[in-house]
Write a protein that holds these residues in place. Sequence first.
Motif, mmCIF file in Angstrom:
data_model
loop_
_atom_site.group_PDB
_atom_site.id
_atom_site.type_symbol
_atom_site.label_atom_id
_atom_site.label_comp_id
_atom_site.label_asym_id
_atom_site.label_seq_id
_atom_site.Cartn_x
_atom_site.Cartn_y
_atom_site.Cartn_z
ATOM 1 N N PRO A 49 1.169 -1.325 7.829
ATOM 2 C CA PRO A 49 1.114 -1.715 9.047
ATOM 3 C C PRO A 49 -0.119 -1.038 10.227
ATOM 4 O O PRO A 49 -0.156 -2.117 11.385
ATOM 5 C CB PRO A 49 1.862 -2.701 8.597
ATOM 6 C CG PRO A 49 2.715 -1.565 8.213
ATOM 7 C CD PRO A 49 1.617 -1.325 7.358
ATOM 8 N N HIS A 50 0.056 -0.118 10.389
ATOM 9 C CA HIS A 50 0.217 0.419 11.833
ATOM 10 C C HIS A 50 -1.445 0.777 12.022
ATOM 11 O O HIS A 50 -1.920 0.956 12.799
ATOM 12 C CB HIS A 50 1.260 1.546 11.618
ATOM 13 C CG HIS A 50 1.531 1.616 12.904
ATOM 14 N ND1 HIS A 50 2.858 2.601 13.462
ATOM 15 C CD2 HIS A 50 0.561 2.025 14.283
ATOM 16 C CE1 HIS A 50 3.030 2.799 14.439
ATOM 17 N NE2 HIS A 50 1.418 2.110 15.072
ATOM 18 N N CYS A 51 -2.144 0.921 10.800
ATOM 19 C CA CYS A 51 -3.419 1.969 11.000
ATOM 20 C C CYS A 51 -4.189 0.804 9.791
ATOM 21 O O CYS A 51 -5.339 1.043 10.063
ATOM 22 C CB CYS A 51 -3.414 2.936 10.419
ATOM 23 S SG CYS A 51 -3.046 3.569 8.531
ATOM 24 N N ALA A 52 -3.868 0.010 9.263
ATOM 25 C CA ALA A 52 -5.010 -0.850 8.487
ATOM 26 C C ALA A 52 -5.055 0.556 7.084
ATOM 27 O O ALA A 52 -6.598 -0.345 6.325
ATOM 28 C CB ALA A 52 -5.711 -1.805 9.140
ATOM 29 N N LEU A 53 -5.199 0.717 6.916
ATOM 30 C CA LEU A 53 -5.722 2.113 5.900
ATOM 31 C C LEU A 53 -5.016 1.723 4.202
ATOM 32 O O LEU A 53 -3.651 1.385 4.670
ATOM 33 C CB LEU A 53 -5.652 3.589 5.918
ATOM 34 C CG LEU A 53 -6.384 4.322 6.442
ATOM 35 C CD1 LEU A 53 -6.128 5.746 6.592
ATOM 36 C CD2 LEU A 53 -7.892 4.440 5.964
ATOM 37 N N PRO A 54 -5.535 1.648 3.132
ATOM 38 C CA PRO A 54 -5.025 1.066 1.950
ATOM 39 C C PRO A 54 -3.724 2.064 1.728
ATOM 40 O O PRO A 54 -3.838 3.131 1.646
ATOM 41 C CB PRO A 54 -6.260 1.211 0.987
ATOM 42 C CG PRO A 54 -7.125 1.738 1.743
ATOM 43 C CD PRO A 54 -6.611 2.076 3.330
ATOM 44 N N VAL A 55 -3.028 1.435 0.990
ATOM 45 C CA VAL A 55 -1.546 2.114 0.513
ATOM 46 C C VAL A 55 -1.150 1.251 -0.294
ATOM 47 O O VAL A 55 -1.354 0.519 -1.811
ATOM 48 C CB VAL A 55 0.001 2.178 1.693
ATOM 49 C CG1 VAL A 55 -0.047 3.024 2.869
ATOM 50 C CG2 VAL A 55 0.289 0.280 1.912
ATOM 51 N N VAL A 56 -0.787 1.809 -1.848
ATOM 52 C CA VAL A 56 -0.008 1.962 -2.919
ATOM 53 C C VAL A 56 1.458 1.186 -2.761
ATOM 54 O O VAL A 56 1.562 0.466 -4.418
ATOM 55 C CB VAL A 56 -0.342 3.597 -3.937
ATOM 56 C CG1 VAL A 56 -1.477 3.786 -4.135
ATOM 57 C CG2 VAL A 56 0.515 4.421 -3.789
ATOM 58 N N THR A 57 2.773 1.845 -1.835
ATOM 59 C CA THR A 57 3.605 0.515 -1.987
ATOM 60 C C THR A 57 3.805 0.322 -0.883
ATOM 61 O O THR A 57 3.005 0.687 0.574
ATOM 62 C CB THR A 57 4.421 2.081 -1.921
ATOM 63 O OG1 THR A 57 3.944 2.760 -1.318
ATOM 64 C CG2 THR A 57 5.208 2.453 -3.253
ATOM 65 N N PRO A 58 3.979 -0.932 -0.550
ATOM 66 C CA PRO A 58 4.192 -1.704 0.862
ATOM 67 C C PRO A 58 5.000 -0.853 2.107
ATOM 68 O O PRO A 58 5.979 0.067 1.620
ATOM 69 C CB PRO A 58 4.712 -2.811 0.251
ATOM 70 C CG PRO A 58 5.052 -3.084 -0.563
ATOM 71 C CD PRO A 58 4.961 -1.543 -1.817
ATOM 72 N N GLY A 59 4.207 -0.589 3.315
ATOM 73 C CA GLY A 59 5.204 0.129 3.873
ATOM 74 C C GLY A 59 4.423 1.186 5.193
ATOM 75 O O GLY A 59 2.863 0.896 4.597
ATOM 76 N N VAL A 60 4.846 1.572 5.823
ATOM 77 C CA VAL A 60 4.302 2.331 6.674
ATOM 78 C C VAL A 60 3.177 3.406 5.993
ATOM 79 O O VAL A 60 4.229 4.063 5.339
ATOM 80 C CB VAL A 60 4.274 3.293 7.744
ATOM 81 C CG1 VAL A 60 3.599 4.270 8.777
ATOM 82 C CG2 VAL A 60 5.436 1.398 8.482
ATOM 83 N N CYS A 61 1.986 4.386 5.988
ATOM 84 C CA CYS A 61 1.391 5.168 5.332
ATOM 85 C C CYS A 61 2.549 6.243 5.986
ATOM 86 O O CYS A 61 2.534 6.940 6.958
ATOM 87 C CB CYS A 61 -0.048 5.068 5.528
ATOM 88 S SG CYS A 61 -0.567 6.288 7.282
ATOM 89 N N PRO A 62 2.275 7.896 4.888
ATOM 90 C CA PRO A 62 2.817 8.727 5.235
ATOM 91 C C PRO A 62 1.805 9.363 7.084
ATOM 92 O O PRO A 62 2.537 10.321 7.313
ATOM 93 C CB PRO A 62 2.764 10.075 3.864
ATOM 94 C CG PRO A 62 2.357 8.624 2.749
ATOM 95 C CD PRO A 62 1.469 7.166 3.869
ATOM 96 N N ALA A 63 0.827 9.484 6.268
ATOM 97 C CA ALA A 63 0.248 10.069 7.733
ATOM 98 C C ALA A 63 0.815 9.339 8.854
ATOM 99 O O ALA A 63 0.609 9.886 10.382
ATOM 100 C CB ALA A 63 -1.448 9.649 7.527
ATOM 101 N N CYS A 64 0.841 7.993 9.242
ATOM 102 C CA CYS A 64 1.567 7.575 10.317
ATOM 103 C C CYS A 64 2.776 7.903 10.802
ATOM 104 O O CYS A 64 3.467 7.628 11.965
ATOM 105 C CB CYS A 64 1.176 5.426 10.315
ATOM 106 S SG CYS A 64 -0.633 4.886 10.618
ATOM 107 N N LEU A 65 3.148 8.361 9.318
ATOM 108 C CA LEU A 65 5.029 8.190 9.994
ATOM 109 C C LEU A 65 4.949 9.667 10.142
ATOM 110 O O LEU A 65 5.971 10.014 11.694
ATOM 111 C CB LEU A 65 6.004 8.076 8.245
ATOM 112 C CG LEU A 65 5.908 7.307 7.375
ATOM 113 C CD1 LEU A 65 6.890 7.552 6.206
ATOM 114 C CD2 LEU A 65 6.834 6.239 8.701
ATOM 115 N N ARG A 66 4.198 10.809 10.368
ATOM 116 C CA ARG A 66 4.187 11.943 11.028
ATOM 117 C C ARG A 66 3.539 12.160 12.362
ATOM 118 O O ARG A 66 4.227 12.458 12.850
ATOM 119 C CB ARG A 66 3.102 12.815 10.233
ATOM 120 C CG ARG A 66 3.717 14.082 8.720
ATOM 121 C CD ARG A 66 2.405 14.766 8.464
ATOM 122 N NE ARG A 66 1.480 14.476 8.271
ATOM 123 C CZ ARG A 66 0.657 13.813 7.156
ATOM 124 N NH1 ARG A 66 2.054 13.551 6.486
ATOM 125 N NH2 ARG A 66 -0.827 13.715 7.052
#
Length: 232
Positions: A49-66
């Motif tokens: 939801p933060h960067c619109a890149l594909p993810v495999v599990t719902p939620g914020v991706c690791p890159a956006c968490l970092r």
Amino acid sequence: MRMEWNRAFGSITDWLLPRRCLLCDAPAGGDNLCPACSAELPRVPLACPHCALPVVTPGVCPACLRQPPPFDAALAPLEYSGAARYLLTQFKFHGRLSHGMPLAWPLLASVRERGDRLPEALLPVPVHARRLRERGYNQALELARPLARVLGLPLLPHSLRRIRVTSPQMNLPEAARAANVRGAFAVLQPPPAHVALVDDVLTTGATAGELARVLKAAGCARVEVWCACRAV
Ligand SMILES: [Zn+2]
Ligand SMILES: [Zn+2]
């Protein structure tokens, strides 16, 4: 002038003739595609939801968490490939404004599906005056028009200005993109507290990030990014 004529003429032919699918010429709906071609557009199945890149599990991706990007949320429902890429190229580089509708439609559906509070205004990503003269229109503004109309949101095309000509981001290596757009934009009017930037394609997010940075410096509290396509 030519573009205005095309726009006026387009609306007359829309009214007189049944719509045909831009991809296969079958009878089309309001998005200028037939249901089959519309269903086959390449979509990002699940996105951060933060960067619109594909993810495999719902939620914020690791890159956006970092390290979260300077904008607060992003929507970009179509993958920049196949038919979406074709439509965008026609829309952006060949003056075919009718090809913007099938790009705006999935974005509108994503905004509605998400169901979050709507922004107070839409801000199309500006193009430089020189590029505007060459192309005759700003594709981001043309994409934002139907969104603003359907969602009932103000469209503010004069709030931002591109004050420096930049190289197309697509032609640059990732590391050079932030530097390419640094200092490229000016905020001309105090922005509302919550806005959505509208653009055709989200690539690395460097342009959107720089705009979010200047908007926040000008007092904006929440900046979303709404793009038709995500380059992945
Ligand atoms: Zn079709
Ligand atoms: Zn992310």
